[in-house]
Design a protein around this motif. Structure first.
Motif, PDB file in Angstrom:
ATOM      1  N   GLY A   1       0.819  -1.210   0.000  1.00  0.00           N
ATOM      2  CA  GLY A   1       0.000   0.000   0.000  1.00  0.00           C
ATOM      3  C   GLY A   1       0.850   1.256   0.000  1.00  0.00           C
ATOM      4  O   GLY A   1       0.568   2.208  -0.750  1.00  0.00           O
ATOM      5  N   ALA A   2       1.905   1.267   0.810  1.00  0.00           N
ATOM      6  CA  ALA A   2       2.799   2.426   0.848  1.00  0.00           C
ATOM      7  C   ALA A   2       3.504   2.615  -0.496  1.00  0.00           C
ATOM      8  O   ALA A   2       3.670   3.742  -0.976  1.00  0.00           O
ATOM      9  CB  ALA A   2       3.824   2.258   1.968  1.00  0.00           C
ATOM     10  N   PHE A   3       3.900   1.496  -1.101  1.00  0.00           N
ATOM     11  CA  PHE A   3       4.563   1.564  -2.410  1.00  0.00           C
ATOM     12  C   PHE A   3       3.629   2.156  -3.467  1.00  0.00           C
ATOM     13  O   PHE A   3       4.020   3.036  -4.244  1.00  0.00           O
ATOM     14  CB  PHE A   3       5.011   0.166  -2.835  1.00  0.00           C
ATOM     15  N   LEU A   4       2.393   1.683  -3.503  1.00  0.00           N
ATOM     16  CA  LEU A   4       1.452   2.147  -4.517  1.00  0.00           C
ATOM     17  C   LEU A   4       1.085   3.623  -4.314  1.00  0.00           C
ATOM     18  O   LEU A   4       0.960   4.377  -5.292  1.00  0.00           O
ATOM     19  CB  LEU A   4       0.186   1.285  -4.493  1.00  0.00           C
ATOM     20  N   GLU A   5       0.924   4.044  -3.078  1.00  0.00           N
ATOM     21  CA  GLU A   5       0.608   5.445  -2.804  1.00  0.00           C
ATOM     22  C   GLU A   5       1.762   6.356  -3.230  1.00  0.00           C
ATOM     23  O   GLU A   5       1.546   7.430  -3.803  1.00  0.00           O
ATOM     24  CB  GLU A   5       0.315   5.636  -1.318  1.00  0.00           C
ATOM     25  N   THR A   6       2.975   5.907  -2.948  1.00  0.00           N
ATOM     26  CA  THR A   6       4.148   6.695  -3.361  1.00  0.00           C
ATOM     27  C   THR A   6       4.281   6.717  -4.876  1.00  0.00           C
ATOM     28  O   THR A   6       4.612   7.754  -5.472  1.00  0.00           O
ATOM     29  CB  THR A   6       5.432   6.114  -2.736  1.00  0.00           C
ATOM     30  N   LEU A   7       4.009   5.584  -5.506  1.00  0.00           N
ATOM     31  CA  LEU A   7       4.071   5.517  -6.964  1.00  0.00           C
ATOM     32  C   LEU A   7       3.040   6.452  -7.585  1.00  0.00           C
ATOM     33  O   LEU A   7       3.339   7.161  -8.570  1.00  0.00           O
ATOM     34  CB  LEU A   7       3.831   4.080  -7.429  1.00  0.00           C
ATOM     35  N   ALA A   8       1.835   6.484  -7.031  1.00  0.00           N
ATOM     36  CA  ALA A   8       0.795   7.363  -7.566  1.00  0.00           C
ATOM     37  C   ALA A   8       1.217   8.819  -7.453  1.00  0.00           C
ATOM     38  O   ALA A   8       0.995   9.625  -8.371  1.00  0.00           O
ATOM     39  CB  ALA A   8      -0.517   7.128  -6.812  1.00  0.00           C
ATOM     40  N   ALA A   9       1.843   9.166  -6.333  1.00  0.00           N
ATOM     41  CA  ALA A   9       2.310  10.537  -6.159  1.00  0.00           C
ATOM     42  C   ALA A   9       3.419  10.872  -7.152  1.00  0.00           C
ATOM     43  O   ALA A   9       3.518  12.008  -7.643  1.00  0.00           O
ATOM     44  CB  ALA A   9       2.806  10.737  -4.725  1.00  0.00           C
ATOM     45  N   ALA A  10       4.239   9.898  -7.479  1.00  0.00           N
ATOM     46  CA  ALA A  10       5.349  10.124  -8.410  1.00  0.00           C
ATOM     47  C   ALA A  10       4.861  10.288  -9.848  1.00  0.00           C
ATOM     48  O   ALA A  10       5.570  10.826 -10.696  1.00  0.00           O
ATOM     49  CB  ALA A  10       6.341   8.970  -8.326  1.00  0.00           C
ATOM     50  N   LEU A  11       3.640   9.829 -10.127  1.00  0.00           N
ATOM     51  CA  LEU A  11       3.097   9.904 -11.489  1.00  0.00           C
ATOM     52  C   LEU A  11       2.266  11.164 -11.707  1.00  0.00           C
ATOM     53  O   LEU A  11       1.445  11.226 -12.629  1.00  0.00           O
ATOM     54  CB  LEU A  11       2.226   8.670 -11.762  1.00  0.00           C
ATOM     55  N   VAL A  12       2.491  12.185 -10.890  1.00  0.00           N
ATOM     56  CA  VAL A  12       1.692  13.396 -10.972  1.00  0.00           C
ATOM     57  C   VAL A  12       1.823  14.099 -12.319  1.00  0.00           C
ATOM     58  O   VAL A  12       0.923  14.816 -12.766  1.00  0.00           O
ATOM     59  CB  VAL A  12       2.082  14.360  -9.825  1.00  0.00           C
ATOM     60  N   GLY A  13       2.927  13.909 -13.014  1.00  0.00           N
ATOM     61  CA  GLY A  13       3.130  14.587 -14.288  1.00  0.00           C
ATOM     62  C   GLY A  13       2.666  13.813 -15.506  1.00  0.00           C
ATOM     63  O   GLY A  13       3.016  14.163 -16.635  1.00  0.00           O
ATOM     64  N   LEU A  14       1.881  12.765 -15.295  1.00  0.00           N
ATOM     65  CA  LEU A  14       1.429  11.944 -16.421  1.00  0.00           C
ATOM     66  C   LEU A  14       0.535  12.734 -17.368  1.00  0.00           C
ATOM     67  O   LEU A  14      -0.153  13.686 -16.976  1.00  0.00           O
ATOM     68  CB  LEU A  14       0.645  10.738 -15.902  1.00  0.00           C
ATOM     69  N   ASP A  15       0.533  12.305 -18.625  1.00  0.00           N
ATOM     70  CA  ASP A  15      -0.369  12.878 -19.612  1.00  0.00           C
ATOM     71  C   ASP A  15      -1.807  12.676 -19.154  1.00  0.00           C
ATOM     72  O   ASP A  15      -2.132  11.707 -18.471  1.00  0.00           O
ATOM     73  CB  ASP A  15      -0.136  12.188 -20.968  1.00  0.00           C
ATOM     74  N   GLU A  16      -2.661  13.571 -19.538  1.00  0.00           N
ATOM     75  CA  GLU A  16      -4.050  13.546 -19.066  1.00  0.00           C
ATOM     76  C   GLU A  16      -4.759  12.238 -19.380  1.00  0.00           C
ATOM     77  O   GLU A  16      -5.585  11.767 -18.598  1.00  0.00           O
ATOM     78  CB  GLU A  16      -4.820  14.713 -19.706  1.00  0.00           C
ATOM     79  N   LYS A  17      -4.408  11.612 -20.490  1.00  0.00           N
ATOM     80  CA  LYS A  17      -5.083  10.363 -20.850  1.00  0.00           C
ATOM     81  C   LYS A  17      -4.696   9.210 -19.923  1.00  0.00           C
ATOM     82  O   LYS A  17      -5.344   8.158 -19.931  1.00  0.00           O
ATOM     83  CB  LYS A  17      -4.782   9.999 -22.300  1.00  0.00           C
ATOM     84  N   TRP A  18      -3.621   9.398 -19.134  1.00  0.00           N
ATOM     85  CA  TRP A  18      -3.194   8.353 -18.206  1.00  0.00           C
ATOM     86  C   TRP A  18      -3.575   8.663 -16.753  1.00  0.00           C
ATOM     87  O   TRP A  18      -3.166   7.938 -15.843  1.00  0.00           O
ATOM     88  CB  TRP A  18      -1.674   8.154 -18.280  1.00  0.00           C
ATOM     89  N   LEU A  19      -4.368   9.683 -16.545  1.00  0.00           N
ATOM     90  CA  LEU A  19      -4.740  10.036 -15.179  1.00  0.00           C
ATOM     91  C   LEU A  19      -5.537   8.923 -14.491  1.00  0.00           C
ATOM     92  O   LEU A  19      -5.473   8.760 -13.274  1.00  0.00           O
ATOM     93  CB  LEU A  19      -5.559  11.326 -15.187  1.00  0.00           C
ATOM     94  N   TRP A  20      -6.291   8.166 -15.304  1.00  0.00           N
ATOM     95  CA  TRP A  20      -7.049   7.054 -14.732  1.00  0.00           C
ATOM     96  C   TRP A  20      -6.116   6.025 -14.089  1.00  0.00           C
ATOM     97  O   TRP A  20      -6.455   5.400 -13.065  1.00  0.00           O
ATOM     98  CB  TRP A  20      -7.896   6.374 -15.819  1.00  0.00           C
ATOM     99  N   LEU A  21      -4.920   5.850 -14.683  1.00  0.00           N
ATOM    100  CA  LEU A  21      -3.967   4.880 -14.146  1.00  0.00           C
ATOM    101  C   LEU A  21      -3.450   5.335 -12.778  1.00  0.00           C
ATOM    102  O   LEU A  21      -3.389   4.552 -11.835  1.00  0.00           O
ATOM    103  CB  LEU A  21      -2.796   4.705 -15.119  1.00  0.00           C
ATOM    104  N   ARG A  22      -3.109   6.643 -12.712  1.00  0.00           N
ATOM    105  CA  ARG A  22      -2.628   7.182 -11.437  1.00  0.00           C
ATOM    106  C   ARG A  22      -3.708   7.075 -10.369  1.00  0.00           C
ATOM    107  O   ARG A  22      -3.440   6.691  -9.220  1.00  0.00           O
ATOM    108  CB  ARG A  22      -2.222   8.644 -11.634  1.00  0.00           C
ATOM    109  N   ALA A  23      -4.942   7.393 -10.748  1.00  0.00           N
ATOM    110  CA  ALA A  23      -6.043   7.321  -9.783  1.00  0.00           C
ATOM    111  C   ALA A  23      -6.286   5.877  -9.325  1.00  0.00           C
ATOM    112  O   ALA A  23      -6.547   5.621  -8.144  1.00  0.00           O
ATOM    113  CB  ALA A  23      -7.310   7.900 -10.400  1.00  0.00           C
ATOM    114  N   SER A  24      -6.169   4.939 -10.270  1.00  0.00           N
ATOM    115  CA  SER A  24      -6.381   3.524  -9.933  1.00  0.00           C
ATOM    116  C   SER A  24      -5.311   3.020  -8.961  1.00  0.00           C
ATOM    117  O   SER A  24      -5.603   2.303  -7.995  1.00  0.00           O
ATOM    118  CB  SER A  24      -6.374   2.676 -11.205  1.00  0.00           C
ATOM    119  N   ILE A  25      -4.057   3.407  -9.242  1.00  0.00           N
ATOM    120  CA  ILE A  25      -2.957   2.988  -8.363  1.00  0.00           C
ATOM    121  C   ILE A  25      -3.152   3.558  -6.964  1.00  0.00           C
ATOM    122  O   ILE A  25      -2.976   2.864  -5.957  1.00  0.00           O
ATOM    123  CB  ILE A  25      -1.602   3.437  -8.948  1.00  0.00           C
TER     124      ILE A  25
END
Length: 318
Positions: A48-72
């Motif tokens: 859980g800690a890994f996934l939350e940190t990964l989601a925070a690290a993906l803040v600069g993703l292209d808009e079409k990939w925002l669903w991936l960050r939100a899912s993680i």
């Protein structure tokens, strides 16, 4: 003791051994479940800690990939949310206490049977099977609230030596089956097993701590070193720290250090008692035999009682 009485006594002893095997297997099952859920909770917390940190690290993703960050982030949040629930319902201090009580009952039953077989306190050489039945039932009544667990276990068939199914066990058979069996078949191997497990966890704890320190130092030196990319390591320090904390918590809960020391010291104590007996010129004296058996059983029961005392203290302090 006539043949009919011997047959009756043998059947009672076999029943007593089945009761002991039932509670031994109950304790094994409770421990297995407890360990399994502890490991799952630790894994879920780190993941859980890994996934939350990964989601925070993906803040600069292209808009079409925002669903991936939100899912993680969502999956990470779910993992973190279930950890306290699992620990509260499947790995609580009450579950630990149930396991310890079942193990205590198993060991108390075993001690009682051996004392009956050899005819020492609280029994006599001419004690009847009824005396054994009463003692066995008194022990089982103390763990009646755990019967739901005992009812669900499948007790493995175990062939016991003939000497353990008849009264009047000789002191040589007691030495071989009980004392040597505990020293070489349980305490020494269990002490070694727990010491190795403790060392593995201590080593893992150390290297995870070292990794967190190095990552933290690199992240702090990002600007001064002219490598700003190193600052990205900062959030990941928390993940490594979480993993370290999980290892530390598992080490504390499993008590590998404590068990290794306890098993080793009990093996040493039993060995000293056994060797002292072998050097005693009055081995045929019934009083000396009774003292020897009592010393051995006290050494074994002390180890078990230490478990109960420690976990009872932990529950009261918790």
């Amino acid at each position: 003791m006539n043949n009919a009485t011997e047959v009756n006594a043998s059947e009672v002893i076999k029943t007593a051994w089945r009761d002991q095997a039932t509670w031994s297997e109950t304790a094994n099952q409770l421990k297995t479940e407890l360990t399994k859920w502890r490991n799952r909770a630790a894994f879920a917390g780190v993941l859980g800690a890994f996934l939350e940190t990964l989601a925070a690290a993906l803040v600069g993703l292209d808009e079409k990939w925002l669903w991936l960050r939100a899912s993680i982030a969502l999956v990470g949040a779910v993992f973190l949310a279930v950890v306290p629930f699992v620990m509260r319902t499947k790995a609580s201090k009450d579950q630990v206490r149930e396991w310890v009580r079942a193990r205590s009952a198993s060991e108390a039953l075993k001690e009682t049977i051996y004392r009956y077989l050899i005819g020492v306190q609280p029994f006599r050489p001419n004690s009847t099977p009824t005396d054994l039945i009463e003692r066995i039932q008194a022990i089982i009544e103390k763990v009646n609230d755990l019967s739901i667990h005992a009812a669900s276990v499948k007790v493995p068939q175990k062939e016991r030596p003939l000497a353990l199914t008849m009264p009047n066990l000789s002191i040589d058979e007691y030495m071989r089956l009980r004392v040597d069996g505990q020293i070489d078949g349980f305490y020494r191997p269990k002490g070694f097993e727990n010491a190795k497990a403790a060392k593995r966890l201590h080593d893992l704890e150390f290297w995870l701590g070292m990794l967190a320190v190095v990552m933290g130092a690199l992240a702090s030196a990002a600007v001064a070193s002219g490598v700003p990319q190193l600052s990205a390591l900062g959030p990941w320090v928390a993940v490594v720290t979480t993993a370290t904390a999980a290892v530390t918590a598992h080490l504390a809960a499993s008590r590998y250090d404590h068990l290794a020391m306890t098993y080793f010291s009990t093996a040493h104590r039993l060995t000293a008692i056994r060797d002292g007996w072998r050097a005693n010129p009055n081995q045929d004296d019934p009083n000396i035999i009774a003292q020897f058996v009592d010393s051995c059983e006290h050494a074994i029961s002390t180890e078990n009682e230490g478990w109960l005392a420690e976990f009872a203290r932990e529950k009261n302090e918790g």
